[in-house]
Motif scaffolding. Sequence first.
Motif, short mmCIF file in Angstrom:
data_model
loop_
_atom_site.label_atom_id
_atom_site.label_comp_id
_atom_site.label_asym_id
_atom_site.label_seq_id
_atom_site.Cartn_x
_atom_site.Cartn_y
_atom_site.Cartn_z
N TYR A 33 45.75 32.07 56.67
CA TYR A 33 45.49 32.75 55.00
C TYR A 33 44.23 33.84 55.69
N VAL A 34 44.43 34.34 55.20
CA VAL A 34 43.93 36.06 55.59
C VAL A 34 44.28 36.69 53.29
N ARG A 35 42.65 36.86 53.09
CA ARG A 35 43.07 38.08 52.09
C ARG A 35 42.97 38.82 51.69
N ARG A 36 43.86 39.78 51.80
CA ARG A 36 44.32 41.28 52.08
C ARG A 36 43.10 41.66 51.09
N LYS A 37 42.58 42.75 52.69
CA LYS A 37 41.12 43.97 52.14
C LYS A 37 41.55 44.70 50.58
N THR A 38 40.44 45.02 49.96
CA THR A 38 40.99 45.32 48.51
C THR A 38 39.25 46.36 48.30
N SER A 39 39.03 47.30 47.31
CA SER A 39 37.98 48.10 46.76
C SER A 39 38.00 47.51 46.19
N ILE A 43 33.99 45.17 36.69
CA ILE A 43 34.47 45.51 35.30
C ILE A 43 32.68 44.87 34.78
N GLY A 44 32.10 45.74 33.68
CA GLY A 44 30.80 45.10 33.56
C GLY A 44 29.94 44.45 34.52
N ASP A 45 29.90 43.36 34.50
CA ASP A 45 28.89 42.68 35.56
C ASP A 45 29.54 41.66 36.27
N VAL A 46 30.59 41.78 36.27
CA VAL A 46 31.78 40.77 37.19
C VAL A 46 32.53 42.01 38.20
N PRO A 47 32.13 41.82 39.54
CA PRO A 47 32.88 42.72 39.85
C PRO A 47 34.76 42.19 40.65
N MET A 48 35.45 43.24 40.74
CA MET A 48 36.70 42.23 41.11
C MET A 48 37.10 43.06 42.51
N ASP A 51 35.99 41.28 48.26
CA ASP A 51 34.64 40.79 48.09
C ASP A 51 34.10 39.49 47.74
N TYR A 52 34.92 39.18 46.06
CA TYR A 52 33.86 38.87 45.09
C TYR A 52 35.50 37.18 45.35
N PRO A 53 35.32 36.31 44.70
CA PRO A 53 36.14 35.38 44.36
C PRO A 53 37.58 35.74 43.48
N ILE A 54 38.44 35.30 43.93
CA ILE A 54 39.39 35.14 43.48
C ILE A 54 39.31 35.14 41.52
N ARG A 55 39.55 35.93 40.14
CA ARG A 55 38.56 36.39 39.43
C ARG A 55 40.11 35.54 38.18
N VAL A 56 39.51 34.58 36.81
CA VAL A 56 39.96 33.98 36.33
C VAL A 56 40.51 34.98 34.89
N GLN A 57 40.84 35.29 33.98
CA GLN A 57 41.29 35.61 33.09
C GLN A 57 42.39 35.38 31.71
N SER A 58 42.27 35.27 30.57
CA SER A 58 43.22 35.40 29.50
C SER A 58 43.10 36.09 28.50
N MET A 59 43.97 35.97 27.58
CA MET A 59 43.86 36.82 25.87
C MET A 59 44.14 36.06 25.01
N THR A 60 43.02 36.74 24.42
CA THR A 60 43.11 35.81 23.18
C THR A 60 44.45 35.88 21.83
N THR A 61 44.52 35.74 21.13
CA THR A 61 46.02 35.05 19.95
C THR A 61 45.39 35.77 18.47
N VAL A 62 44.27 35.20 18.88
CA VAL A 62 43.88 35.73 16.69
C VAL A 62 43.71 37.21 16.84
N ASP A 63 44.10 37.54 15.40
CA ASP A 63 44.19 39.13 15.14
C ASP A 63 42.75 39.69 15.37
#
Length: 678
Positions: A33-39, A43-48, A51-63
Motif C-alpha cells: 500500500y503506497v499512496r500515489r504521489k500528487t501535487s 481549496i479554501g483552507d482544506v488542501p487536497m 500530503d494530506y488525508p483522503i478527503r470526503v465530499q458530497s452534494m446538496t439536493t435542495v434547490d
Amino acid sequence: MLNSLLSSSSTPASSTPEGAGSPVLYTPSLTQYVRRKTSTVTIGDVPMGSDYPIRVQSMTTVDTMDTKGSVEQTIRMIEAGCEYVRITAPSVKEAQNLENIRKELRARGYTTPLVADIHFTPNAAELAARIVEKVRINPGNYADRKRFEFIDYTDAAYAAELERIRDKFLPLVRICKEYGTAMRIGTNHGSLSDRILSRYGDTPVGMVESALEFLRICEAENYYNITLSMKSSNPQVMVQAYRLLVQRLDEEGLKPYPLHLGVTEAGEAEDGRIKSALGIGTLLEDGIGDTVRVSLTEEPEREAPVAKALIDRYTNRAATSQPIPAITTYPINPFQYSRRLTHEVANIGGQNVPRVIADYSRVPVTEHKNLHPIGHFYLPEPDKWRMNDLGADYIYTGSYPAQFMLPNGLKEILDYTVWQTGTDQTNVFPLLTTVEYLAARAAQSELHPRLNFVRVSLPASSDELFTTLKADTTVVLLISTDNAHAMPELRRLVVELINRGITAPVIINRGYPAVSEEEVPLYASTDVGGLLIDGLGDGIMLSAPQANPSDADLKRLNNLSFGILQAARTRITKTEYISCPSCGRTLFDLQETTALIRQRTDHLKGVKIGIMGCIVNGPGEMADADYGYVGIGRDKIALYRGQQVIKKSVPADRAVDELIELIREDNRWLEPTFENAI
C-alpha cells in the motif's frame, strides 16, 4: 516455500498489453500500500493531495435558490463528515445565490469549502468562480451540445473544434487563476461529447482524452490548481479510466494531479454501496485517489459515512499489512476487461458465469427451510424445489453433511475427511487443504474423478503445489488470506497461477470476523470485486464470522455475493437501477420514485433502468441503461429506450405505468411469479 515468491522488490508493476508499446505504470505497487504521489491543490483552507488525508465530499439536493434549505442541509452534511460540499449552479441565478449560501454558512461558523457544479453554462461558472472555493466543470457538455451524432472529423476540423473550446474555456481558467479558485475537470462516461465519441468511441480512452483536452488549455495558462475525475455508473469502466488517466499523465509529463473518485448514479441501499465500494475501493487499494464521493439515491448526509468507511480502511494499511512479494510483470491488461483463461471443471470456469458458494460449515443443514436464505425453497404440496434468481450454486457444509436430499440445482461440498467416509460421493465434492491435496496425490488416494476443491493461500504455496496443480484438470482453487492487504495478496496469487500457465478455476473466499455489519459489503465488494473486474475470479464464497450464523446472516451474505457479481458485470441476476443521487436540479422525489419503480420492476432479471432527476443527468449519464425515466419539468417525465426519447412530457402520476408499457412493447416484461417474488 516458493523461492520466487520471496522477493521483496518494490519495483512498480509493469506489463505490455496487446497493442501497447511500453510498460504500464499506473500504481506505485500492486503488492504494497503506497499512496500515489500528487501535487497539492488549494481549496479554501482544506488542501487536497497526497500530503494530506483522503478527503470526503458530497452534494446538496435542495434547490440552490432555497438559501435556508441549502444552508441547513450543508450543515448536516458537514456534521456527517463532509470536507467539501458541492452545490449545483445550472444557471446564473443559482450561481449568484451561492454567495448568500456561503455568507450564511460563514456567519454560523462553518468554513467548509464550497464547490459549484457546472454543466452547460460557462457564464454561471465564471460567476461562481468568483464566489466559492472550487468549480467543477464537465468537459463533455461545458462547451458542447450532445446530439448523439457521429461526425467524421478531419484533423483540421478537429483542431478547429479544440480552438473553439479553448475560446469558451479560457475566461474561466483566467478567473480561477486570478481568484485562487480550484477547479475539477470531471469527465463522466455517460456525457462524453459527440466530438469525443466520434473520434475515440465510448471508451475509457475517450474519457481520458476529454479531460486532457481541457487540462492542456489550463497548463498553457500556467494554471495548475486542478483535480481530475473519471466517473461512470459502470465500475469496470470507471476503474479502467482512472488507471489510464494516471498512465497518460505520466507519459505526457503532466503534473500528477490529485484525483477525485466516484461511481456515478450508484443507486440506493446495499446495491449502491456495493457498486461504489467496488469502483472506489479497487482504486484505493492501488494507492489511487485523494477525495471520495459516494453517490447514493438517499439523503446526502448518508453518503459521507460510507465514504469515510472506505477511506478509513487505509489509514494504517501499510503498518498492519503482511509483506507480499512484488509483481514486477503484470500479465493482464488493466485498461480492458479480459477474463483469465481457465479450463472448465464441472460447471466452474471456462465460459461459465462465476459461481456462488454458500458457507454453511457452521450451520447443520437438518431441515428444508435451512436453504431459504440462499434462494432454494421446498414446496411440500407438489413435493418440489423452487429456486429464485439468487439461488446459490454450491453449499459448503464442512463437517456436517446435509440431512436430506438437496435440490438438483444445488451441489454439496464437504471437508475431505468427512467426504471420504460418505456413501454418496457422486454428487458431493471434497474440499482439501493444501497438505491433504499433496498427500492424496502423492499416495494416489481416492479423490473425486470430476471436481475437487483445494484451499490455497499465497504463504502456503510451493513449487510442488503448482507443479501438481498444472497437471490436474479436476481442481478448483478456493483462495483465501488473512492479510490486511487482502485483495493485493489474492491478486498476487492469481498472477502466479497465470505466469506458471495454471488454468485451474479460482473461487475467492473472504470472511470479516472483526468488521461491523455495515462495513462487510464495502470490504467484500473491494476485495472480491476488485479481482472480478480484472477477470481474476470464477466464483465467490463469503463466510460468516460467528459460530452459528442466523438465517438473516446467511441471506445477507448470499445476496451480497450476487450483488458483487452484478456490480462487476460478471453475472447479471437482477434488475439494475442506475439512479442519480439527486441535487438542486432534480424535478421529482428521486427516492420515492426509485422505490416505486423498484417495487414494480425488480423481478426483471438483466434489465437496466436509469432514473434521472433532470436532463443534465439524463440520456448521457444513463449511457448503458435499457430504459430511462428522466425529469424534464415539474411533474413531467420523458421515457427513453436506450438513448432515444420515446415519450415526452408524460405526467408523473402515469409515468411508471407508461414505463412498464414500454418494456412490455419490447417483449421484455414478465409478470411477477413465486420464484422472483421470494
